[in-house]
Design an enzyme around this catalytic site. Structure first.
Site, short mmCIF file in Angstrom:
data_model
loop_
_atom_site.label_atom_id
_atom_site.label_comp_id
_atom_site.label_asym_id
_atom_site.label_seq_id
_atom_site.Cartn_x
_atom_site.Cartn_y
_atom_site.Cartn_z
N HIS A 63 0.83 -1.19 0.00
CA HIS A 63 0.00 0.00 0.00
C HIS A 63 0.87 1.25 0.00
O HIS A 63 1.96 1.27 0.57
CB HIS A 63 -0.90 0.01 1.24
N LYS A 73 4.79 6.80 7.97
CA LYS A 73 4.30 5.84 8.96
C LYS A 73 5.38 5.49 9.98
O LYS A 73 6.57 5.50 9.66
CB LYS A 73 3.86 4.54 8.28
N TYR A 133 0.00 1.34 13.65
CA TYR A 133 0.56 2.37 12.77
C TYR A 133 0.30 3.75 13.36
O TYR A 133 -0.84 4.05 13.72
CB TYR A 133 -0.13 2.38 11.40
N ASP A 170 -6.08 -5.79 -3.28
CA ASP A 170 -4.68 -6.18 -3.40
C ASP A 170 -4.49 -7.29 -4.42
O ASP A 170 -3.45 -7.37 -5.08
CB ASP A 170 -4.13 -6.63 -2.03
#
Length: 198
Positions: A63, A73, A133, A170
């Site tokens: 991603h 992140k 995250y 995905d």
């Protein structure tokens, strides 16, 4: 806390000290002073914190976020075990197309700092794997893009002894070459400028 630069420019893994006794353990996967010493600046302002829970074999990613705005992140795994993979998708970067991987788990409490413009994925190696995250931007569905983790040009180290469980998005994601041809990948210089402005 020990900091190690990964093979993609600007990404780091942080390994904290874990203090154990008869009660259990105590650990701080994020420490601002160590981050500043390593990258020369504080962590980005955190706009969102997210958790995912996955069973063994779940593959989340690759991603990345449309840039601009882009998202940086800081990732760790407080439960279970995940093979975390960072891919440099910034067109023009000296490490474009390269990747590195880190096993994240509760025992070592490693964390990964991922600059804006990178691709990110993980494979859950155990049931009940939780990945946390901290994000520099909030989730906006229209800005979220994906690359297939099975791009043969990347040749990622996805374990052969798992049956991958993936989202429909995905499963049909393009390769790096296809995303590049469609103009979907972040620009290196623009990514650096946006990251430095966080």
């Amino acid at each position: 806390m020990k900091a190690t630069e990964l093979q993609v420019e600007g990404a780091y893994v942080f390994t904290p000290d874990v203090f154990r006794d008869e009660r259990g353990f105590f650990v701080s996967p994020f420490q601002q002073s160590d981050l500043v010493e390593t990258i020369g600046r504080p962590l980005f302002p955190v706009a969102q914190m997210s958790l995912s829970q996955s069973r063994r074999g779940v593959v989340r990613g690759i991603h990345y976020t449309r840039t601009p705005p882009g998202v940086a992140k800081y990732v760790h795994c407080p439960q279970g075990q995940a093979l975390d993979i960072i891919i440099d998708l910034r067109v023009g970067s000296p490490t474009f197309g390269k990747w590195d991987s880190v096993v994240l788990d509760r025992e070592e409490a490693k964390a990964v700092y991922i600059p804006l413009g990178m691709g990110h994925m993980f494979v859950a190696l155990t049931d009940d794997t939780v990945v946390s995250y901290m994000l520099s931007g909030q989730y906006v569905a229209d800005n979220e893009l994906a690359i297939t983790p099975f791009d043969p040009e990347l040749d990622l180290p996805i374990p052969k002894n798992i049956e991958p469980i993936m989202s429909p998005r995905d499963t049909v994601a393009p390769t790096v070459a296809q995303a590049l041809e469609q103009g979907l990948l972040p620009d290196y210089q623009q990514s650096l400028q946006l990251h430095n402005a966080l």
